[in-house]
Design a protein around this motif. Structure first.
Motif, mmCIF file in Angstrom:
data_model
loop_
_atom_site.group_PDB
_atom_site.id
_atom_site.type_symbol
_atom_site.label_atom_id
_atom_site.label_comp_id
_atom_site.label_asym_id
_atom_site.label_seq_id
_atom_site.Cartn_x
_atom_site.Cartn_y
_atom_site.Cartn_z
ATOM 1 N N THR A 139 0.838 -1.194 0.000
ATOM 2 C CA THR A 139 0.000 0.000 0.000
ATOM 3 C C THR A 139 0.873 1.244 0.000
ATOM 4 N N ASN A 140 0.398 2.268 -0.692
ATOM 5 C CA ASN A 140 1.035 3.579 -0.673
ATOM 6 C C ASN A 140 0.089 4.650 -0.144
ATOM 7 N N ASN A 141 -1.230 4.366 -0.209
ATOM 8 C CA ASN A 141 -2.209 5.390 0.215
ATOM 9 C C ASN A 141 -2.880 5.072 1.548
ATOM 10 N N PHE A 142 -2.656 3.895 2.106
ATOM 11 C CA PHE A 142 -3.176 3.505 3.425
ATOM 12 C C PHE A 142 -4.708 3.609 3.503
ATOM 13 N N SER A 143 -5.356 3.267 2.405
ATOM 14 C CA SER A 143 -6.820 3.311 2.366
ATOM 15 C C SER A 143 -7.450 1.948 2.635
ATOM 16 N N SER B 31 5.008 -0.995 7.993
ATOM 17 C CA SER B 31 5.606 0.029 7.144
ATOM 18 C C SER B 31 7.087 0.213 7.439
ATOM 19 N N GLU C 26 -7.207 12.997 5.101
ATOM 20 C CA GLU C 26 -6.904 11.610 4.757
ATOM 21 C C GLU C 26 -5.858 11.043 5.724
ATOM 22 N N LYS D 77 -3.392 9.155 5.146
ATOM 23 C CA LYS D 77 -2.041 9.259 4.607
ATOM 24 C C LYS D 77 -1.400 10.594 4.977
ATOM 25 N N SER D 78 -2.196 11.667 5.020
ATOM 26 C CA SER D 78 -1.666 12.988 5.361
ATOM 27 C C SER D 78 -1.132 13.011 6.793
ATOM 28 N N GLU E 56 2.151 10.972 6.885
ATOM 29 C CA GLU E 56 3.281 11.718 6.326
ATOM 30 C C GLU E 56 3.691 12.872 7.231
#
Length: 371
Positions: free
Chosen positions: A44-48, A55, A251, A253-254, A257
Motif C-alpha cells: 500500500t502507498n495510500n493507506f486506504s 511500514s 486523509e 495518509k496525510s 506523512e
C-alpha cells in the motif's frame, strides 16, 4: 479457543510459509492473530485499505498490508503464556562495532554543532544466534513487556520480525487523534525514579513540539499532558500524551506523512536528519523505526453510554479506527540469527561514548528474551 489451539494455528501457518501476525497492545491481556490465506504480497502507498500494516522507516518504500478480507482472525484473552525453558539468559555486552558507531555519533554531533541539524537519531544492529521457534520468543515478549505493543510478524517474501515497542505513533478513533511523545532513556533502577538531565528533557521537548506543530494543520486545539516517567522493560523514558480532533476531510495518509518519522526515531529537522541517516548509517533500516498496527478497522459505538437507556443504545455509530506503533525494540530473524536494532537520539550535549553505552542497554532490553 484454547491457548494450545490458538498457537497451533500460528505454528501451522509458519510451517506452511504463509503470512501472519500475532500481537497484543499495551496493558492488554487480549492477543490477536491474523492468518493470511495465501502468500500474496500486498503493498500500500495510500493507506486506504483495511488490515494490518507493516511500514518501513523510509516511506518511499511501500508498506505491506495483511488485508482484513484475506485473513482468518483469532483472538483470546490470557494474563500469562506458558513458555518452556523460561530461565533468563544473561547475554554479555557486545563491543563489536563500537569504533564504527562512535565515529558515526561524532559525525552527528559535528553536524549539530555546525547548525545543520538540531537532533539526529543514529542506530546500529547486533547479531545473536537463535535456535528456538519464533512463537516461543513472542510468548516471552508478551510475558515480559506488559507496557508495550508486542508482536511477531511474518511474510515469506519480506521476512520475520519480532518486537516489544512502548511507543504509539498515533491512533485515530473516529475523529479523535492521540499521539505520544516518548524520548530520553535511562537504565531502570528499582530503588527510585531517574534523575533526568537537561539534555534528555530537551530531547523529549523537541519531540513534543514537533508533534504538536505537525498535526496543527489537520486538527483543532491540541491538549498536551504533563511530562511523566514511564518504565519499558529495564529502561526509563519520558512521555507526554497529545490529544486532538481531526477534520473529517483529512486523509489518513496525510497524518502519517506529517508524523512519520518522528524526531524520536529520525531527528529534527525531519528531512535533513533523515537524509543524514540515509547517507551515513551505511545499512538499510528496513522496518526498524517504521510502524505497524491495525489499519482502518470498523468499530461500533453506542450513542448513549448509559446502558439503562435501551432505546438509545439500539442506535450505534460505526467508525473507523487505526492504531500504529513505532517499530522500536525489535529484531529481524533470518538464518538462525537475530538482528537486534538499537539507536539513540543525538543532540548538541551528547557524548559519543555514553551514546554507545545506551545502545548496549537497549540491546540487552530486547536480547534478554532470547534463549
Amino acid at each position: 479457543m484454547s491457548e494450545d489451539i490458538f498457537f497451533q494455528n500460528i505454528e501451522e501457518q509458519y510451517t506452511n510459509k504463509l503470512p501472519f501476525v500475532v500481537y497484543s497492545r499495551p496493558i492488554n491481556s487480549v492477543i490477536k492473530c491474523w492468518l493470511q490465506v495465501d502468500d500474496t504480497l500486498y503493498n500500500t502507498n495510500n493507506f486506504s485499505e483495511s488490515g494490518f500494516v507493516f511500514s518501513p522507516f523510509d516511506l518511499n518504500r511501500p508498506a505491506i498490508v495483511l488485508p482484513q478480507s484475506e485473513c482468518k482472525h483469532h483472538i483470546f484473552e490470557v494474563e500469562t503464556l506458558q513458555v518452556e525453558d523460561d530461565e533468563e539468559t544473561r547475554l554479555p555486552a557486545n563491543s563489536e562495532g563500537k569504533e564504527t558507531h562512535i565515529k558515526l555519533v561524532e559525525k552527528g554531533i559535528e553536524a549539530i554543532k555546525s547548525n545543520k541539524l538540531e537532533k539526529v537519531v543514529l542506530s546500529r544492529f547486533e547479531e545473536r544466534p537463535v535456535t528456538e521457534n519464533p512463537i516461543s520468543i513472542f510468548k516471552r515478549l508478551f510475558n515480559t513487556y506488559k507496557n508495550a505493543m508486542v508482536y511477531c510478524w511474518y511474510h515469506p517474501k519480506a521476512g520475520l520480525w519480532l518486537g516489544a515497542t512502548p511507543e504509539l505513533l498515533f491512533k485515530i478513533e473516529g475523529q479523535q487523534l492521540t499521539t505520544i511523545s516518548l524520548a530520553g532513556t535511562k537504565a531502570y533502577n528499582p530503588n527510585g525514579q531517574p534523575n533526568w538531565t537537561e539534555k534528555e528533557l530537551k530531547e523529549q521537548q523537541i519531540v513534543t513540539d514537533y508533534l504538536a506543530q505537525q498535526i496543527s494543520d489537520y486538527t483543532d486545539t491540541t491538549n498536551i499532558s504533563e511530562v511523566e516517567t514511564i518504565r519499558a522493560g529495564n529502561l526509563w523514558h519520558l512521555k507526554s500524551r497529545l490529544i486532538s480532533r481531526v477534520s473529517k476531510k483529512t486523509e489518513l495518509k496525510s497524518i502519517i506523512e506529517a508524523l512519520h518519522p518522528t524526531p524520536a526515531v529520525c531527528g529534527f529537522p525531519k528531512e535533513d536528519s533523515k537524509q543524514f541517516i540515509l547517507d551515513h548509517e551505511n545499512y538499510n533500516r528496513e522496518f526498524y523505526t517504521g510502524f505497524l498496527g491495525e489499519l482502518n478497522l470498523q468499530f461500533s459505538k453506542t450513542r448513549n453510554p448509559n446502558r439503562r437507556n435501551v432505546e438509545n443504545n439500539a442506535y450505534s455509530i460505526v467508525k473507523k479506527q487505526s492504531n500504529f506503533y513505532v517499530n522500536l525494540r525489535c529484531m529481524q530473524v533470518k538464518d538462525n540469527l537475530a538482528k537486534i536494532y538499537i539507536g539513540g537520539g543525538i543532540t548538541k550535549g551528547s557524548v559519543a561514548e555514553t551514546e554507545w553505552e545506551e545502545t548496549q542497554n537497549k540491546a540487552k532490553t530486547i536480547g534478554r528474551i532470547l534463549r
